[in-house]
Design an enzyme around this catalytic site. Structure first.
Site, PDB file in Angstrom:
ATOM      1  N   HIS A   1       2.605  14.477  -0.081  1.00 43.59           N
ATOM      2  CA  HIS A   1       3.063  14.269   1.305  1.00 43.59           C
ATOM      3  C   HIS A   1       4.544  14.644   1.426  1.00 43.59           C
ATOM      4  O   HIS A   1       4.960  15.323   2.358  1.00 43.59           O
ATOM      5  CB  HIS A   1       2.917  12.798   1.703  1.00 43.59           C
ATOM      6  CG  HIS A   1       1.502  12.329   1.878  1.00 43.59           C
ATOM      7  ND1 HIS A   1       0.612  12.929   2.722  1.00 43.59           N
ATOM      8  CD2 HIS A   1       0.833  11.270   1.327  1.00 43.59           C
ATOM      9  CE1 HIS A   1      -0.557  12.266   2.699  1.00 43.59           C
ATOM     10  NE2 HIS A   1      -0.441  11.269   1.847  1.00 43.59           N
TER      11      HIS A   1
ATOM     12  N   TYR B   1      -9.349  11.368   4.491  1.00 43.83           N
ATOM     13  CA  TYR B   1      -9.521  11.307   3.033  1.00 43.83           C
ATOM     14  C   TYR B   1     -10.848  11.944   2.607  1.00 43.83           C
ATOM     15  O   TYR B   1     -10.940  12.529   1.549  1.00 43.83           O
ATOM     16  CB  TYR B   1      -9.445   9.862   2.538  1.00 43.83           C
ATOM     17  CG  TYR B   1      -8.136   9.194   2.870  1.00 43.83           C
ATOM     18  CD1 TYR B   1      -6.957   9.556   2.227  1.00 43.83           C
ATOM     19  CD2 TYR B   1      -8.065   8.198   3.850  1.00 43.83           C
ATOM     20  CE1 TYR B   1      -5.754   8.947   2.538  1.00 43.83           C
ATOM     21  CE2 TYR B   1      -6.869   7.595   4.162  1.00 43.83           C
ATOM     22  CZ  TYR B   1      -5.714   7.964   3.511  1.00 43.83           C
ATOM     23  OH  TYR B   1      -4.528   7.364   3.828  1.00 43.83           O
TER      24      TYR B   1
ATOM     25  N   HIS C   1      -6.306   0.340   5.809  1.00 43.07           N
ATOM     26  CA  HIS C   1      -6.269   1.302   6.912  1.00 43.07           C
ATOM     27  C   HIS C   1      -6.857   0.760   8.203  1.00 43.07           C
ATOM     28  O   HIS C   1      -6.621   1.335   9.261  1.00 43.07           O
ATOM     29  CB  HIS C   1      -6.995   2.583   6.493  1.00 43.07           C
ATOM     30  CG  HIS C   1      -6.402   3.200   5.256  1.00 43.07           C
ATOM     31  ND1 HIS C   1      -6.554   2.631   4.015  1.00 43.07           N
ATOM     32  CD2 HIS C   1      -5.628   4.301   5.077  1.00 43.07           C
ATOM     33  CE1 HIS C   1      -5.914   3.367   3.110  1.00 43.07           C
ATOM     34  NE2 HIS C   1      -5.348   4.381   3.723  1.00 43.07           N
TER      35      HIS C   1
ATOM     36  N   HIS D   1      -0.125  12.073  -5.502  1.00 40.23           N
ATOM     37  CA  HIS D   1      -0.642  12.074  -4.131  1.00 40.23           C
ATOM     38  C   HIS D   1       0.519  11.902  -3.127  1.00 40.23           C
ATOM     39  O   HIS D   1       0.654  12.674  -2.175  1.00 40.23           O
ATOM     40  CB  HIS D   1      -1.667  10.940  -3.959  1.00 40.23           C
ATOM     41  CG  HIS D   1      -2.170  10.778  -2.572  1.00 40.23           C
ATOM     42  ND1 HIS D   1      -3.344  11.339  -2.133  1.00 40.23           N
ATOM     43  CD2 HIS D   1      -1.644  10.130  -1.497  1.00 40.23           C
ATOM     44  CE1 HIS D   1      -3.524  11.046  -0.854  1.00 40.23           C
ATOM     45  NE2 HIS D   1      -2.498  10.304  -0.444  1.00 40.23           N
ATOM     46  N   GLU D   2       1.334  10.895  -3.366  1.00 36.56           N
ATOM     47  CA  GLU D   2       2.429  10.610  -2.422  1.00 36.56           C
ATOM     48  C   GLU D   2       3.445  11.744  -2.385  1.00 36.56           C
ATOM     49  O   GLU D   2       3.933  12.118  -1.320  1.00 36.56           O
ATOM     50  CB  GLU D   2       3.133   9.288  -2.791  1.00 36.56           C
ATOM     51  CG  GLU D   2       2.246   8.049  -2.676  1.00 36.56           C
ATOM     52  CD  GLU D   2       1.543   7.931  -1.342  1.00 36.56           C
ATOM     53  OE1 GLU D   2       2.087   8.383  -0.323  1.00 36.56           O
ATOM     54  OE2 GLU D   2       0.424   7.394  -1.303  1.00 36.56           O
TER      55      GLU D   2
ATOM     56  N   HIS E   1       0.851  -1.190   0.000  1.00 34.98           N
ATOM     57  CA  HIS E   1       0.000   0.000   0.000  1.00 34.98           C
ATOM     58  C   HIS E   1       0.893   1.248   0.000  1.00 34.98           C
ATOM     59  O   HIS E   1       1.797   1.386   0.817  1.00 34.98           O
ATOM     60  CB  HIS E   1      -0.933   0.004   1.214  1.00 34.98           C
ATOM     61  CG  HIS E   1      -1.943   1.098   1.118  1.00 34.98           C
ATOM     62  ND1 HIS E   1      -3.155   0.933   0.486  1.00 34.98           N
ATOM     63  CD2 HIS E   1      -1.905   2.399   1.510  1.00 34.98           C
ATOM     64  CE1 HIS E   1      -3.821   2.075   0.507  1.00 34.98           C
ATOM     65  NE2 HIS E   1      -3.080   2.974   1.123  1.00 34.98           N
ATOM     66  N   ALA E   2       0.614   2.172  -0.927  1.00 36.57           N
ATOM     67  CA  ALA E   2       1.500   3.321  -1.129  1.00 36.57           C
ATOM     68  C   ALA E   2       1.589   4.200   0.120  1.00 36.57           C
ATOM     69  O   ALA E   2       0.591   4.435   0.796  1.00 36.57           O
ATOM     70  CB  ALA E   2       0.995   4.154  -2.298  1.00 36.57           C
TER      71      ALA E   2
ATOM     72  N   GLU F   1      -3.417  14.921   3.104  1.00 38.31           N
ATOM     73  CA  GLU F   1      -3.901  14.012   2.051  1.00 38.31           C
ATOM     74  C   GLU F   1      -4.316  14.753   0.781  1.00 38.31           C
ATOM     75  O   GLU F   1      -4.458  14.138  -0.273  1.00 38.31           O
ATOM     76  CB  GLU F   1      -5.090  13.192   2.565  1.00 38.31           C
ATOM     77  CG  GLU F   1      -4.760  12.266   3.719  1.00 38.31           C
ATOM     78  CD  GLU F   1      -3.675  11.259   3.395  1.00 38.31           C
ATOM     79  OE1 GLU F   1      -3.430  10.991   2.204  1.00 38.31           O
ATOM     80  OE2 GLU F   1      -3.034  10.759   4.348  1.00 38.31           O
TER      81      GLU F   1
HETATM   82  O1  X8Z Z   1      -4.202   5.333   1.332  1.00 39.66           O
HETATM   83  C1  X8Z Z   1      -4.180   6.178   0.471  1.00 39.66           C
HETATM   84  C2  X8Z Z   1      -2.853   6.708  -0.072  1.00 39.66           C
HETATM   85  C3  X8Z Z   1      -1.816   6.726   0.965  1.00 39.66           C
HETATM   86  S1  X8Z Z   1      -2.093   7.946   2.188  1.00 39.66           S
HETATM   87  C4  X8Z Z   1      -2.386   5.812  -1.187  1.00 39.66           C
HETATM   88  N1  X8Z Z   1      -5.341   6.642  -0.059  1.00 39.66           N
HETATM   89  C5  X8Z Z   1      -6.630   6.141   0.388  1.00 39.66           C
HETATM   90  C6  X8Z Z   1      -6.831   4.690   0.004  1.00 39.66           C
HETATM   91  O2  X8Z Z   1      -6.070   4.176  -0.826  1.00 39.66           O
HETATM   92  O3  X8Z Z   1      -7.762   4.070   0.504  1.00 39.66           O
HETATM   93  C7  X8Z Z   1      -5.471   7.669  -1.087  1.00 39.66           C
HETATM   94  C8  X8Z Z   1      -6.938   7.744  -1.376  1.00 39.66           C
HETATM   95  C9  X8Z Z   1      -7.643   7.019  -0.281  1.00 39.66           C
HETATM   96 ZN    ZN Z   2      -1.935   9.880   1.457  1.00 39.24          ZN
END
Ligand code: X8Z
Ligand code: ZN
Length: 641
Positions: A405, A546, A536, A401-402, A371-372, A429
């Site tokens: 950060h 988010y 998450h 997105h990354e 997961h990024a 975010e």
């Molecule tokens: O988790 C993330 C990023 C890292 S902060 C890749 N996001 C959420 C997800 O993937 O569920 C970005 C959008 C929502």
């Molecule tokens: Zn993020």
């Protein structure tokens, strides 16, 4: 003669001496003192020391800053080593570092209460407030509980990273097990109901493994919240927004009610098209959308349905993925594209260590958390990302997105430790996503990422192309809104006990039905744990951020467009290349968390959280959807449209 037991003055050390440094407000101890005599307390009574001064407070927070630097750097090095190489040992090392940090924050936050009666200057008052909120997963008092909490947390995150989606009919057959990227690929590309169902189910079934751990983890984390004076972890998480937790919930519900009509139009349009593709019977009579048909494991964004949903087929279709694949774009080249956007605004190039230390692809020889995520591991411009990049449009956007950060980290890394975070977590975010809103056809053309698109005329592009493009963006950012809200709606209920452990999955699906309007394609019982199949949840990352970021990013975009001198409809703006927009953004990022988020927002010329920006942006699409949906009696998550 009474005995003077505790007289430590100007005590600023923590942990080792903390029990000797407690201070109680004067009214309490002086009440027992005779006038003109020294104050004495008995051993069984409360300890006493002289009232602290502002100098004591400053010295205390200086010390906290140094301690946090040591602890957070150690924790994040351990966590990086763990997430880029999941083994029992790195799990244990990461858990130890987390536990030590959590213990410290608990002690320090308690100790800082010595300054409750002082009128602290704003910077110290803010540090005191942020210190109490500094642990996402707060530490229980009891050391064994604290260790267990950290271990359970590390093991859930690690299990998620190592999870494979196996064939339910042949679960032992490793050859039939897939990585999350493979499942994502199937759901994004297959339009075969049964193939989609199998992929969806196989990933969701991985959640069950963490169900028992999650329940235990909630109990322990709540002990930590109590130790800091919160009702539960949910209340702690809701306290980080410069307003009361109750006000926050009111704000979030207000924002959702404002954007929900737009979501409902998108839902109706999408469901109608899906029904035409899959048939009435497969779609069901409930008006919701089967959760496995939206092109994403969690139905959190629907962009891969774009070819099926395209309003005007062929009008400037932007197939970025096709072009990235044709060009055999490497992960490093993908990241370079992202960096280029930031440097066009006048930001610094990424440091050389970023390119040396980041992880851009899934390694073949070890397990990792794919997961990024973005990091400043040593809190000193040691920027990195960890991501399993593939040449596809989604990842192209996620890289922006990354890097959002990373550039936030870059702008504030000289701030005190407690200020090294976003104005609030939704700000963090929203930065990269704001830039990604400026990825226009003209910009893609400049990058050589526009394949065979016809009719690219940028700001004056045809109306049909505008609608096509807006739909694509909405499938990502409007479709996301209810999902952004519901994960923490669910967790808040779990933390508070409103949802008992034996009803966790039922409550999850109640919210997914009522807020998102999706339906599980097969019955999901309490032997399953579907929230556990979303990073998450086992990863203990709050999710409301988010939802907020999807509101804020349109405000940021509006503000930066203003700075860039854009006139005309919002959706036609690109601030790419604007140094004025870059300067505005840099100044806001440099604040870190030093000021309430409302001030950071005001610095951009925006007021509070304001859904008018997202609604203005999507005005052309909304009008189109209203027309397309006219006469359809679409059931929406909260009734009939
Ligand atoms: O988790 C993330 C990023 C890292 S902060 C890749 N996001 C959420 C997800 O993937 O569920 C970005 C959008 C929502
Ligand atoms: Zn993020």
């Amino acid at each position: 003669m009474r005995l003077l037991t505790v007289t430590a003055l100007g005590c600023t050390t923590l942990l080792a001496t903390v029990s000797a440094c407690q201070w109680f407000p004067p009214a309490r101890s002086q009440a027992t003192a005779d006038a003109g005599e020294p104050v004495y307390v008995t051993r069984s009574g409360p300890p006493f020391e002289a009232a602290p001064t502002l100098d004591d407070a400053r010295a205390f927070f200086n010390k906290v800053d140094g301690d946090l630097r040591r602890l957070w750097v150690a924790r994040d090095r351990a966590s990086w080593a763990n997430q880029t190489n999941l083994t029992d040992d790195t799990d244990a090392i990461a858990a130890d570092a987390e536990s030590a940090t959590a213990a410290y924050v608990l002690e320090a936050a308690r100790d800082s209460r010595r300054f409750d009666t002082l009128q602290l200057p704003p910077d110290l008052a803010r540090m005191k407030q942020l210190l109490r909120l500094a642990q996402t997963v707060p530490a229980p008092d009891d050391e064994a509980a604290r260790r267990e909490l950290a271990q359970v947390g590390a093991s859930m995150a690690s299990a998620y990273g190592k999870a494979r989606a196996c064939d339910a009919r042949d679960p032992q057959n490793a050859a039939k097990c897939r990585t999350i990227e493979e499942v994502e690929h199937t759901l994004a590309s297959s339009r075969d109901y049964d193939v989609q169902l199998e992929a969806w189910k196989s990933w969701h079934d991985t959640g069950a493994a963490t169900r028992a751990s999650y329940t235990r983890w909630v109990t322990l984390a709540n002990q930590g919240a109590h130790a800091l004076g919160f009702a539960d972890v949910g209340e702690l998480w809701r306290s980080g927004y410069d307003m009361t937790p109750g006000e926050l919930v009111g704000e979030v519900h207000r924002l959702w009610s404002e954007v929900k009509p737009l979501y409902d139009e998108l839902h109706c349009y999408t469901r109608t098209r899906l029904e035409a593709r899959y048939g009435k019977e497969k779609m069901g009579a409930h008006g919701r959308i089967p959760a496995h048909l939206l092109g994403n494991i969690w139905a959190q964004e629907w962009t891969s349905l774009y070819p099926m949903l395209e309003p005007y087929p062929g009008a400037g279709s932007l197939d970025v993925t096709k072009r990235l694949v044709e060009k055999k774009t490497s992960p490093t080249e993908m990241v370079k594209y992202g960096e280029r956007f930031f440097t066009s605004l006048g930001f610094d190039p990424l440091p050389s260590t970023f390119w040396e230390r980041s992880m851009f692809a899934r390694p073949r020889d070890r397990e990792v958390v794919c997961h990024a995520s973005a990091w400043d591991v040593t809190w000193s411009n040691d920027l990195r990302i960890k991501m399993c990049i593939e040449p596809k449009e989604d990842d192209f956007v996620t890289i922006h997105h990354e890097l959002g950060h990373n550039y936030y980290f870059h702008q504030y890394f000289n701030q005190p430790m407690l200020f090294q975070s976003g104005a609030n977590d939704g700000f963090h975010e929203g930065i990269g996503d704001t830039l990604a809103l400026s990825i226009t056809p003209a910009y893609l053309k400049k990058l050589g990422l526009l394949g065979d698109a016809r009719d690219v005329r940028d700001a004056s592009m045809g109306e049909k192309m505008v609608i096509n493009q807006q739909l694509k963006t909405a499938l990502q950012r409007v479709a996301f809104l209810p999902f952004g809200l519901l994960i923490d709606e669910w967790r808040w209920k779990v933390f508070s006990g409103e949802v008992p452990p034996e009803k966790m999955n039922e409550a999850w699906w109640d919210l997914r039905r009522s807020i998102q309007g999706v339906e599980p394609p097969v019955a999901r019982g309490e032997d399953q744990f579907d929230p556990g199949a979303k990073y998450h949840v086992p990863g203990a990352t709050p999710y409301l951020r988010y939802f907020l970021s999807h509101i804020y990013q349109f405000q940021f975009y509006r503000a930066l467009c203003r700075a860039a001198g854009h006139k005309g409809p919002l959706h036609e703006c690109s601030f790419e290349g604007s140094k004025a927009a870059g300067d505005k953004l840099k100044a806001m990022l440099a604040l870190g968390a030093s000021k309430p988020w409302q001030e950071a927002m005001a610095q951009l010329g925006e007021k509070g959280a304001d859904a008018t920006a997202i609604l203005d942006y999507f005005a052309p699409l909304r009008a189109h959807l209203q027309k397309a949906n006219a006469g359809k009696s679409c059931a929406t998550p909260s009734g009939v449209r």
